[in-house]
Design a protein around this motif. Sequence first.
Motif, PDB file in Angstrom:
ATOM      1  N   VAL A 186      37.277  55.482  60.351  1.00  0.00           N
ATOM      2  CA  VAL A 186      37.396  55.963  58.981  1.00  0.00           C
ATOM      3  C   VAL A 186      37.208  54.817  57.991  1.00  0.00           C
ATOM      4  N   GLY A 187      37.825  53.677  58.265  1.00  0.00           N
ATOM      5  CA  GLY A 187      37.725  52.548  57.350  1.00  0.00           C
ATOM      6  C   GLY A 187      36.298  52.075  57.170  1.00  0.00           C
ATOM      7  N   ASP A 188      35.571  51.956  58.281  1.00  0.00           N
ATOM      8  CA  ASP A 188      34.182  51.503  58.208  1.00  0.00           C
ATOM      9  C   ASP A 188      33.322  52.518  57.454  1.00  0.00           C
ATOM     10  N   PHE A 189      33.555  53.802  57.724  1.00  0.00           N
ATOM     11  CA  PHE A 189      32.757  54.834  57.072  1.00  0.00           C
ATOM     12  C   PHE A 189      33.038  54.850  55.570  1.00  0.00           C
ATOM     13  N   ALA A 190      34.305  54.771  55.196  1.00  0.00           N
ATOM     14  CA  ALA A 190      34.649  54.758  53.776  1.00  0.00           C
ATOM     15  C   ALA A 190      33.968  53.589  53.071  1.00  0.00           C
ATOM     16  N   HIS A 191      33.977  52.419  53.709  1.00  0.00           N
ATOM     17  CA  HIS A 191      33.369  51.225  53.112  1.00  0.00           C
ATOM     18  C   HIS A 191      31.874  51.425  52.892  1.00  0.00           C
ATOM     19  N   THR A 192      31.187  51.984  53.879  1.00  0.00           N
ATOM     20  CA  THR A 192      29.731  52.179  53.744  1.00  0.00           C
ATOM     21  C   THR A 192      29.405  53.193  52.655  1.00  0.00           C
ATOM     22  N   GLN A 193      30.348  54.072  52.322  1.00  0.00           N
ATOM     23  CA  GLN A 193      30.117  55.076  51.281  1.00  0.00           C
ATOM     24  C   GLN A 193      30.638  54.637  49.913  1.00  0.00           C
ATOM     25  N   GLY A 194      31.144  53.413  49.856  1.00  0.00           N
ATOM     26  CA  GLY A 194      31.633  52.892  48.587  1.00  0.00           C
ATOM     27  C   GLY A 194      32.948  53.499  48.140  1.00  0.00           C
ATOM     28  N   LEU A 195      33.764  53.928  49.112  1.00  0.00           N
ATOM     29  CA  LEU A 195      35.045  54.553  48.809  1.00  0.00           C
ATOM     30  C   LEU A 195      36.168  53.799  49.501  1.00  0.00           C
ATOM     31  N   SER A 196      37.359  53.886  48.936  1.00  0.00           N
ATOM     32  CA  SER A 196      38.521  53.394  49.656  1.00  0.00           C
ATOM     33  C   SER A 196      38.910  54.436  50.692  1.00  0.00           C
ATOM     34  N   VAL A 197      39.669  54.014  51.695  1.00  0.00           N
ATOM     35  CA  VAL A 197      40.138  54.963  52.702  1.00  0.00           C
ATOM     36  C   VAL A 197      40.972  56.053  52.045  1.00  0.00           C
ATOM     37  N   ARG A 198      41.816  55.673  51.112  1.00  0.00           N
ATOM     38  CA  ARG A 198      42.675  56.658  50.454  1.00  0.00           C
ATOM     39  C   ARG A 198      41.846  57.667  49.660  1.00  0.00           C
TER      40      ARG A 198
END
Length: 277
Positions: A186-198
């Motif tokens: 989840v963390g890696d995916f959020a980062h690639t989409q320009g979003l925080s995990v939260r």
Amino acid sequence: MAAPRRDTRGIVDPAALLTRVRFRRHRPAEPLRRYVETYWFIDWDLPGPYASHVVPHPSVNLTFQWDEEEGPPYGEVTGIPLGLFTRKLTGRGRVCGAKFRPGGFRPYAPDAPASHWTGRALPAGEVFPQATPDTARSIVGPADDAARLTALDAFLLSLAPTPDPQADLAMDLVQRIRADRTVRRVGDFAHTQGLSVRALQRLFSAYVGTTPKWVILRYRIHEALELAGARRDVDWSALAADLGYADQAHLVRDFTGTIGVPPTTYAASARSDGDAN
């Protein structure tokens, strides 16, 4: 109207189910396809009871159903079941269902987050006042698919979804997870989409109805289930690595926890059913 390619992902032992029911998928009317992934129709006439099992997709479903043992036709909105979904089929009956794209139901019911429906099944009339008993009869009553399609299209086209860029974003992100096996954390995916995990978690709760981690794991279990039922030479260790698991044991744990049996046991049973049919 051409039907999409048959897709049995998520169905536990599809060979056994398809010998007992008529199962079809159809495309909704073009204006609906932004939010509705597919229609699915099932008819059955059984000499004895049969329990079907499905590993749910991260989708809300709107169904119109008729079961001769339960009375007149009715409509139902079903949120994402978090466990294995089981439906007992008896006698004669039919279901005409609309499977919304993950994230695609919220525009039709904008007053509640998608998580409000998760784990719940409600009369369709409580969500859509237009879903009257006459509506249910008009959709499941006809004997031919063309008439059912026309009625289901007409009902959904009568609704007025509220366009929402966040719903579009949620639908796009879930499709990326579904299509890309490299999405594992989840963390890696959020980062690639320009979003925080939260932020990603809030988006999924509001528009999909479950967590990003659940979606990632669920699509990987779908793949494992499909391979277990279709192939005789599955390399479970290699598959576990391919699906992003730390090792085979983690795949076996998740598969067993979801389906109820280890993947090798399920594969042997599915092959036996297929050979018998």
